[in-house]
Design an enzyme around this catalytic site. Structure first.
Site, PDB file in Angstrom:
ATOM      1  N   ASP A 116       0.867  -1.173   0.000  1.00  0.00           N
ATOM      2  CA  ASP A 116       0.000   0.000   0.000  1.00  0.00           C
ATOM      3  C   ASP A 116       0.907   1.227   0.000  1.00  0.00           C
ATOM      4  O   ASP A 116       2.116   1.132   0.260  1.00  0.00           O
ATOM      5  CB  ASP A 116      -0.949   0.000   1.202  1.00  0.00           C
ATOM      6  CG  ASP A 116      -2.165   0.902   0.958  1.00  0.00           C
ATOM      7  OD1 ASP A 116      -2.108   1.756   0.041  1.00  0.00           O
ATOM      8  OD2 ASP A 116      -3.165   0.768   1.682  1.00  0.00           O
TER       9      ASP A 116
HETATM   10  C1  BGC Z   1      -5.051   3.195  -0.017  1.00  0.00           C
HETATM   11  C2  BGC Z   1      -5.096   2.187  -1.145  1.00  0.00           C
HETATM   12  C3  BGC Z   1      -4.925   2.883  -2.465  1.00  0.00           C
HETATM   13  C4  BGC Z   1      -3.616   3.650  -2.458  1.00  0.00           C
HETATM   14  C5  BGC Z   1      -3.324   4.376  -3.739  1.00  0.00           C
HETATM   15  C6  BGC Z   1      -3.867   4.117  -0.120  1.00  0.00           C
HETATM   16  O1  BGC Z   1      -4.039   5.193   0.733  1.00  0.00           O
HETATM   17  O2  BGC Z   1      -5.047   2.534   1.222  1.00  0.00           O
HETATM   18  O3  BGC Z   1      -6.302   1.476  -1.099  1.00  0.00           O
HETATM   19  O4  BGC Z   1      -4.981   1.970  -3.509  1.00  0.00           O
HETATM   20  O5  BGC Z   1      -3.684   4.608  -1.417  1.00  0.00           O
HETATM   21  O6  BGC Z   1      -4.099   5.486  -3.904  1.00  0.00           O
END
Ligand code: BGC
Length: 754
Positions: free
Chosen positions: A293
């Site tokens: 993530d």
């Molecule tokens: C989220 C993810 C997301 C990623 C990219 C993170 O803050 O937890 O679900 O895909 O950001 O935007």
């Protein structure tokens, strides 16, 4: 020139020759199949993804291998003075540069599960795309075919927007009803979540792009998500959150898995040997790659060795842990073996081959998006996900025309609400209610310009008046002067925050005042999950519309007017009060930012209705519950065990009402003498459309893991021999038909045969 370099040079030369001689196809791309295969043998589509990966990997230099394991954020990040590298699709979540020499395309990554999102700090206009209803709404359809169709639709928009990796497939269990991201997920039950999210992912990937199941694992609350340790015993995790991932993955083969922000039993999820190496890649035999993530990486060697394959979204992590320098050092001092770098690349490349990304390059071709067709798809999803919670005296459906209607509150004159954070899709026609919610992430609150008011007006004729609902007295006066009132109440939720279950902004008082003025009050709740309804007894009807997506206004009106049956069923329990929850107070609330803390999931696998069953609590609304405009009767429940030991359940359902409708017969199973985390588990269901008076039989084979508990010492699932009870009915608390069956019992390994 050494051998490797010479080979690479020759490949480039041969390809260059092939390219100059190649004719162009209809889309202007060179037709190079036969010659390219010679130059780039890995482009031979008759070979397996593994064979192609091996051929390509052999050609790669160490620098190239380092390139594929390090991703950039695809948008500017002003606070950190970050500008994304050339090559990104501006305003996107992420980007991994390609390797032109070898024909490896860039990986262009977009959020997320409801459609193609745009990051808020984008320097370019928002991509306006079709939004599906919230994930929880899709799961509330209990209709995997719709989930797949919705996935195929957003995957197509992703491809036509130039993305080949979609960060979609949120399958975290709804363990905590206050979790701000429940709207992106779906269910408190692993079978329901796994089947529905798996269907969505396979739809997305049908576009020859990769989908990324997430957030692995136990990312069950947003409060303290970067620091908390989700502590749960292994058996409990295997039978709940991990099982949801396992089922979804078996059904969809996602190219990638996104590891979560939180820690799991002490170790960060993106450097967690147990989660990544032991369970995911070991027991489940996962062949794809693990991406982090955005900001979830905390080390180089530990993360690499414990199973992370690709660092995502550079600028979010404190350091470039998988960047050329740190990874280079770790390779040089041997703390990350070269074989591990090869494995990371093998996994990424294999996914690119396996899902058709290598063979079907993406391009920005958004003029080809058929928004009208996509609006129908999102509407079908939204209207089947709306759950009719109360319908006193058959107040709904309304007859078209005739009555004088007051529509009140919720910005119903402007549009429908969506959830906040990285998944927010900016809808076509812009945000009709600007300026609401937090200025920074996960705000602002974004609405889709599909107003329920207009859709109601179109059906009711000219007899509709609107009141904003800001003054309950004025709203009540309008309601008193009307034949009926439809009150819209909104609970915005979003990423990085958790939310109280009480409606904000005095909306409970609004509903109470309107209901007092007019008994024929219909409440439409837009929320990301359960909310409390202190006014429930006073109102005539209640619909849970979740966040209904781009065509949400139309969908709500179609259900209100009975153009379709009300056929959504709750994928989560609505608690009656906080003290019914395993943790009445959210752990970590009020702690200074960055303070590490533990969340102990002592309830193990007893999530949602299982917990309520075990404790004997009466929820506000039960899991699986939802009214239809017709009535159904259930019978003929049979349980049979095949020669291979498979338990198969069957039954029948009859539409005993006057209208056509959709039934969701649910089957539950539990050991007659106890011994599980809860008295019963969902074992299967069907969604069936039935004309008035019609009956249908259904048959459901039961997944053996749903009959088993997990033996950690032996790494096996264990089905206890003995009597089991089987239930059939309409929800977890309305199961009028039962039978019993004897199971011989047995054990089977957690390790999947390959
Ligand atoms: C989220 C993810 C997301 C990623 C990219 C993170 O803050 O937890 O679900 O895909 O950001 O935007």
């Amino acid at each position: 020139m050494n051998n490797r370099k010479m080979r690479a040079f020759m490949s480039t030369l041969m390809l260059a020759t092939a390219m100059t001689m190649a004719p162009l196809n209809a889309s202007g791309n060179p037709v190079v199949a036969a010659t390219a295969t010679l130059a780039r043998p890995w482009m031979d589509t008759s070979l397996s993804a593994e064979a192609r990966t091996d051929l390509l990997l052999r050609e790669m230099t160490v620098d190239e291998k380092k390139t594929l394991v390090f991703g950039y954020f695809g948008s500017p990040f002003k606070e950190r003075n970050y500008a994304p590298p050339a090559g990104v699709r501006m305003g996107s979540a992420g980007y991994i540069p390609g390797i032109e020499r070898l024909g490896i395309p860039a990986q262009w990554q977009t959020d997320a599960g409801l459609g193609v999102a745009t990051q808020r700090d984008s320097t370019e206009p928002m991509r306006e795309r079709t939004s599906l209803p919230a994930g929880i709404a899709t799961v509330a359809t209990w209709n995997p075919a719709l989930a797949r169709q919705g996935g195929a639709m957003i995957g197509k928009e992703a491809r036509l927007s130039g993305f080949n990796v979609m960060l979609a497939g949120g399958v975290n269990l709804v363990r905590e009803p206050r979790n701000g991201r429940n709207f992106e997920y779906g269910a408190e039950d692993p079978l329901l979540a796994g089947i529905m999210v798996g269907a969505q992912i396979s739809g997305i990937q049908s576009n020859n792009i990769i989908s990324t199941i997430k957030h692995y694992a136990l990312n069950a609350q947003e409060t303290g998500r970067f620091v908390l340790s989700a502590n749960i015993d292994e058996a409990g995790a295997r039978m709940s959150d991990l099982l949801a991932f396992e089922i979804a993955m078996e059904r969809s083969n996602p190219g990638s898995v996104m590891c979560a922000y939180n820690r799991y039993n002490g170790d960060y999820a993106c450097e967690n040997d147990f989660l990544l190496n032991k369970v995911l890649k070991g027991d489940w035999g996962y062949k794809g790659y693990v991406m982090s993530d955005w900001g979830a990486v905390h080390s180089t060697a530990k993360a690499a060795n414990n199973g992370l394959d690709q660092e995502s979204g550079y600028i979010f992590d404190k350091e470039m842990f998988f960047g050329a320098d740190l990874l280079g050092k770790a390779l040089a001092d041997g703390s990350v073996p070269m074989a591990r770098l090869d494995d990371m690349n093998r996994r990424i490349l294999r996914a690119l081959f396996d899902h058709g990304v290598m063979d079907n390059p993406v391009a920005v071709e958004d003029h080809k998006i058929d928004y009208a067709a996509h609006a129908k798809i999102t509407r079908a999803d939204a209207e089947e996900g709306i759950v009719l919670l109360k319908n006193q005296g058959g107040l709904l459906p309304l007859a078209a025309g005739a009555s004088k209607i007051a529509v009140i509150g919720g910005y119903a004159d402007k549009g429908v609400m969506s959830g906040g954070g990285s998944s927010t899709v900016f809808g076509r026609g812009g945000n009709p209610v600007p300026g609401l919610g937090p200025k920074n992430f996960p705000g602002p609150i974004v609405f889709h310009a599909n107003a329920p008011l207009a859709a109601i007006q179109a059906r009711a004729g000219g007899n509709v008046a609107f009141d904003t609902g800001t003054d309950p007295t004025a709203a009540a006066k309008l309601a008193a002067d009307s034949d009926l009132a439809i009150v819209f109440v909104n609970q915005w939720t979003g990423e990085a925050m958790d939310f109280a279950l009480t409606l904000p902004d005095n909306q409970d008082a609004l509903v109470a005042a309107v209901a007092k003025a007019n008994k024929r009050t219909i409440v439409v709740v837009q929320s990301g999950g359960p909310v409390f309804m202190p006014w429930l007894k006073e109102v005539g009807a209640v619909l849970a519309a979740w966040y209904p997506g781009s065509a949400g206004g139309e969908a709500i009106a179609r259900v209100i007017y009975g153009e379709v049956d009300a056929s959504g069923r709750l994928p989560v329990t609505f608690p009656a009060s906080l003290d019914q929850l395993p943790r009445p107070k959210l752990d970590g609330e009020g702690l200074p930012d960055g303070t590490k803390f533990d969340v102990s999931y002592g309830e193990g696998a007893a999530v949602g209705y299982k917990w309520f069953d075990q404790k004997g609590y009466k929820p506000l609304f039960a899991f699986g519950y939802g009214l239809s405009y017709t009535r159904f009767a259930y019978k003929d429940l049979k349980a049979s065990v095949g020669t291979d030991g498979t338990l198969t359940l069957s039954g029948s359902v009859t539409n005993i009402g006057e209208r056509a409708g959709k039934a969701v017969p649910q089957l539950y199973v539990g050991p007659a003498t106890g011994g599980w985390e809860a008295p019963k588990r969902l074992a299967g269901w069907q969604k069936l459309e039935l004309a008035s008076g019609a009956s249908s039989r259904f048959t459901v084979p039961v997944d053996a893991r749903l009959l088993a508990t997990f033996d950690v010492a032996k790494n096996e699932w264990v089905v206890k021999p003995g009597r089991y009870k089987v239930w059939l009915g309409a929800s977890a608390t309305d199961l009028p038909v039962t039978t019993e069956v004897t199971l011989k019992g047995g054990r089977f390994s957690a390790v999947k045969a390959n």
